[in-house]
Design a protein around this motif. Structure first.
Motif, PDB file in Angstrom:
ATOM      1  N   ASN A   5       0.847  -1.191   0.000  1.00  0.00           N
ATOM      2  CA  ASN A   5       0.000   0.000   0.000  1.00  0.00           C
ATOM      3  C   ASN A   5       0.880   1.236   0.000  1.00  0.00           C
ATOM      4  OD1 ASN A   5       0.667   0.711   2.764  1.00  0.00           O
ATOM      5  ND2 ASN A   5      -0.704  -0.955   3.398  1.00  0.00           N
ATOM      6  N   GLU A   6       0.245   2.374  -0.214  1.00  0.00           N
ATOM      7  CA  GLU A   6       1.040   3.591  -0.417  1.00  0.00           C
ATOM      8  C   GLU A   6       1.810   4.006   0.835  1.00  0.00           C
ATOM      9  OE1 GLU A   6      -1.698   7.223  -0.597  1.00  0.00           O
ATOM     10  OE2 GLU A   6      -3.009   5.596  -1.231  1.00  0.00           O
ATOM     11  N   ASP A  31      -0.190  -1.320  -9.119  1.00  0.00           N
ATOM     12  CA  ASP A  31      -1.226  -0.298  -9.299  1.00  0.00           C
ATOM     13  C   ASP A  31      -1.584   0.398  -7.987  1.00  0.00           C
ATOM     14  OD1 ASP A  31      -2.284  -2.594  -8.278  1.00  0.00           O
ATOM     15  OD2 ASP A  31      -4.201  -2.423  -9.322  1.00  0.00           O
ATOM     16  N   SER A  32      -1.135  -0.134  -6.833  1.00  0.00           N
ATOM     17  CA  SER A  32      -1.365   0.583  -5.584  1.00  0.00           C
ATOM     18  C   SER A  32      -0.478   1.829  -5.498  1.00  0.00           C
ATOM     19  CB  SER A  32      -1.086  -0.334  -4.389  1.00  0.00           C
ATOM     20  OG  SER A  32       0.261  -0.776  -4.401  1.00  0.00           O
ATOM     21  N   TRP A  33       0.590   1.858  -6.269  1.00  0.00           N
ATOM     22  CA  TRP A  33       1.423   3.065  -6.385  1.00  0.00           C
ATOM     23  C   TRP A  33       0.880   3.917  -7.513  1.00  0.00           C
ATOM     24  CZ3 TRP A  33       7.482   2.816  -6.104  1.00  0.00           C
ATOM     25  CH2 TRP A  33       8.021   4.110  -6.256  1.00  0.00           C
ATOM     26  N   SER A  38       1.207  11.029  -3.021  1.00  0.00           N
ATOM     27  CA  SER A  38       1.514  10.866  -1.597  1.00  0.00           C
ATOM     28  C   SER A  38       2.708   9.938  -1.326  1.00  0.00           C
ATOM     29  CB  SER A  38       0.278  10.358  -0.849  1.00  0.00           C
ATOM     30  OG  SER A  38      -0.173   9.134  -1.395  1.00  0.00           O
ATOM     31  N   PRO A  39       2.919   8.829  -2.046  1.00  0.00           N
ATOM     32  CA  PRO A  39       4.081   7.986  -1.709  1.00  0.00           C
ATOM     33  C   PRO A  39       5.422   8.652  -1.988  1.00  0.00           C
ATOM     34  CG  PRO A  39       2.464   6.745  -2.992  1.00  0.00           C
ATOM     35  CD  PRO A  39       2.076   8.184  -3.079  1.00  0.00           C
ATOM     36  N   VAL A  40       5.466   9.594  -2.924  1.00  0.00           N
ATOM     37  CA  VAL A  40       6.754  10.153  -3.345  1.00  0.00           C
ATOM     38  C   VAL A  40       6.943  11.596  -2.896  1.00  0.00           C
ATOM     39  CG1 VAL A  40       6.866   8.619  -5.341  1.00  0.00           C
ATOM     40  CG2 VAL A  40       5.798  10.868  -5.572  1.00  0.00           C
ATOM     41  N   LEU A  41       5.999  12.125  -2.121  1.00  0.00           N
ATOM     42  CA  LEU A  41       6.093  13.520  -1.701  1.00  0.00           C
ATOM     43  C   LEU A  41       7.342  13.720  -0.831  1.00  0.00           C
ATOM     44  CD1 LEU A  41       4.642  16.257  -1.833  1.00  0.00           C
ATOM     45  CD2 LEU A  41       3.467  15.624   0.289  1.00  0.00           C
TER      46      LEU A  41
END
Length: 615
Positions: A5-6, A31-33, A38-41
């Motif tokens: 998950n993210e 596809d969850s990414w 938000s995951p890469v902020l």
């Protein structure tokens, strides 16, 4: 490759940043990414070059209008809608839920989705609608087959058999809300249709860029891809790098083109691409573990400091022994030489000479002859020395014990008897050695286990004689027994007049010798696990034997040589008396010295031996 998950995706990226691995990994996200921010902020540099996927999707027309018109009044059938309303508008429906001083207000029911809050259609709406239609089509087809011509559920569908319904779901085939066909394969999976994204940084601006798609097969725009650092050079597209020399491939189960490289460690070498094999016991692997080479053979060299010191002591001792022998031979008929017991003195000096000569046998290169001579002479020199000393002390003890009872001389104290006793004791050592030769013939061996270190580079084979520590104990054990027995007699004769027939010098000799060998035992056996075992044990043994010989030579013979050479006036005969008178004088002398401290002139000190020599 990340399936998570993210929140977990973000934690992995943060861990890579903390480990200073920015740019090291190329991330592949599920596809969850997708194309989420938000995951890469604040982790843009770590995520640069990441390739992600998202199912192909379109915005469903009419859904935005429908959803934005939903209110608390017209959507009561959705039991989660009230919770969504509070979360979306940051308000509370119940006045009791409001906390005093909180910035959260009470909901008015006049809020509107998309006007009083941000709104964007969820990307999976299309799939939710298609899933509902798939269920509807399956139930419809199932009803047609099981309940033909009937309205509502018939007995065959009441209740609905889930296993049977699943078969109908997998067999549906219709056009979805986006115009794409909805079908399932034999595994129950819908055909994959994905957009492929790459997270790129162009002109310091990060973005997800579509670089390809998947619909039955891959369509990829390689020229549109950028890798960490802004380069367009493709990274190596392999599962595993080739293994280095000395490493074997350990295949990943189920993936024959992927493997882990494992080094052939220890004494192993690379047999082939997939196997390591241990070298033969007398070999070690070469530097890169691709083959085996013979283990170097070592032995104690004459030039080694471990050999130089014992050899120097032995040479000095041999010279000193020969000097004493020459002096005694030249002055063979003088009173001091006679009083020393010439026959036993020459036997004792022979034993001392052999003790020194043993050093050269212990350092010489082991072979059949050297190992055989070691067995014979290592214990023989000491046996000769201590057998002669034991015979001397025993004679003194018997003379004075007999003197307490009568004035007659004890039996077997003549020079010939003394020699017979001495050679009888020595013969026991020789018999034991002969038995050893018969049971286990002597030979040299190469010991590869003693210095088989963890690191093969330091492994060595030791060329040595086949004399184990236990065999050495047995070899020296008889000499030790003679030494201890001689020491006991030396203690028993400690009360005789100090000038009488070497009793006290022999006692001091034996005490010192015991101390030498008591120090030898812990040093010799305490270093059995040392890497320098061969050097330490050989040096300790040879020096201990030489020191024992030096103690005997120095305490028993050097004072006599000094008198013979530098004080010849003291080397004169005493007046002759009968054997009976000598024994009586010696006994009475001992009694007087024990009572009142009266010390006679000690004229009996050499008369006894002189009288014995003439008989």
């Amino acid at each position: 490759i990340i399936f998570a998950n993210e929140d977990d995706i973000r934690r992995v990226l943060e861990a890579a940043k903390r480990a200073n691995q920015t740019g090291h990994f190329i991330w592949m996200g599920s596809d969850s990414w997708g194309s989420k921010i938000s995951p890469v902020l604040h982790l843009e540099e770590v995520a640069e070059g990441s390739v992600t996927i998202l199912p192909k999707r379109v915005s469903v027309k009419g859904f935005d209008r429908y959803f934005s018109s939903r209110t608390l009044d017209n959507n009561r059938r959705n039991i989660w809608f009230a919770e969504f309303w509070e979360e979306n508008f940051h308000c509370k429906l119940s006045r009791h839920a409001l906390k005093k001083g909180s910035s959260i207000k009470k909901c008015t029911n006049r809020e509107r989705i998309g006007q009083d809050s941000s709104y964007e259609q969820e990307g999976k709406v299309q799939f939710v609608i298609d899933a509902v239609y798939a269920m509807g089509h399956a139930l419809h087809n199932m009803h047609k087959n099981l309940c033909p011509g009937k309205v509502g559920l018939c007995p065959r569908m009441d209740p609905v058999d889930g296993v049977e319904l699943l078969k109908y779901i997998r067999n549906v085939n219709f056009s979805g809300i986006a115009g794409t066909p909805v079908t399932f394969n034999e595994n129950g999976d819908a055909p994959g249709r994905y957009d492929i994204y790459q997270y790129q940084i162009r002109n310091s601006t990060p973005e997800y860029k579509v670089i390809g798609q998947w619909t039955d097969h891959l369509h990829l725009k390689v020229e549109s891809m950028l890798w960490p650092g802004g380069g367009s050079q493709l990274p190596s597209s392999i599962c595993s790098l080739p293994c280095k020399p000395g490493e074997r491939k350990k295949l990943v189960k189920g993936i024959p083109c992927c493997w882990h490289c494992e080094r052939c460690d220890g004494y192993q070498y690379q047999l082939d691409e997939f196997h390591c094999k241990r070298c033969h016991f007398n070999e070690r692997p070469n530097e890169n573990h691709t083959s085996c080479t013979p283990i170097p053979i070592i032995k104690l060299e004459w030039s080694s400091p471990w050999a130089v010191v014992p050899v120097f002591i032995a040479i000095v001792g041999i010279i000193a022994t020969l000097f004493v022998v020459i002096t005694f031979v030249r002055y063979n008929d003088t009173p001091i030489v006679k009083a020393s017991g010439r026959e036993l003195s020459y036997v004792l000096l022979t034993g001392i000479f052999l003790c020194y000569a043993t050093t050269f046998l212990m350092i010489a290169e082991p072979d059949l002859s050297t190992c055989s001579l070691r067995r014979i002479f290592l214990g023989l020199g000491m046996s000769i020395s201590y057998a002669a000393l034991l015979t001397k002390t025993n004679r003194i003890y018997r003379i004075f014990e007999q003197g307490k009872k009568s004035v007659s001389a004890p039996r077997f104290i003549s020079p010939a008897s003394q020699l017979v006793i001495t050679f009888s004791l020595i013969s026991l050592q020789l018999v034991g050695v002969c038995i050893w030769f018969i049971v286990d013939p002597s030979h040299s061996v190469i010991d590869y286990e003693d210095q088989r270190t963890t690191n093969p580079h330091f492994a060595r084979g030791i060329l040595k004689c086949d004399i184990s520590d236990l065999s050495l104990i047995c070899l020296l054990g008889y000499s030790m027994l003679l030494m201890v027995t001689c020491t006991v007699y030396a203690i028993k004769t400690r009360g005789v007049p100090e000038t009488f027939n070497e009793a006290k010098p022999i006692g001091f000799t034996m005490y010192t010798t015991c101390i030498v060998w008591l120090a030898f035992i812990p040093i010799f056996f305490g270093t059995s696990q040392s890497a320098e075992k061969m050097y330490i044990q050989t040096t300790t043994l040879t020096i201990s034997v030489s020191l024992s010989a030096s103690v005997s030579l120095g305490m028993l013979y050097m004072p006599k040589v000094y008198i013979i050479l530098f004080h010849p006036e003291q080397n004169v005969p005493k007046r002759k008396r009968s054997l009976k008178a000598v024994v009586t004088a010696a006994t009475m002398s001992n009694k007087f010295s024990q009572k009142g401290g009266f010390r006679p002139n000690g004229e009996a000190k050499s008369e006894l031996c002189e009288n014995l020599e003439t008989q």
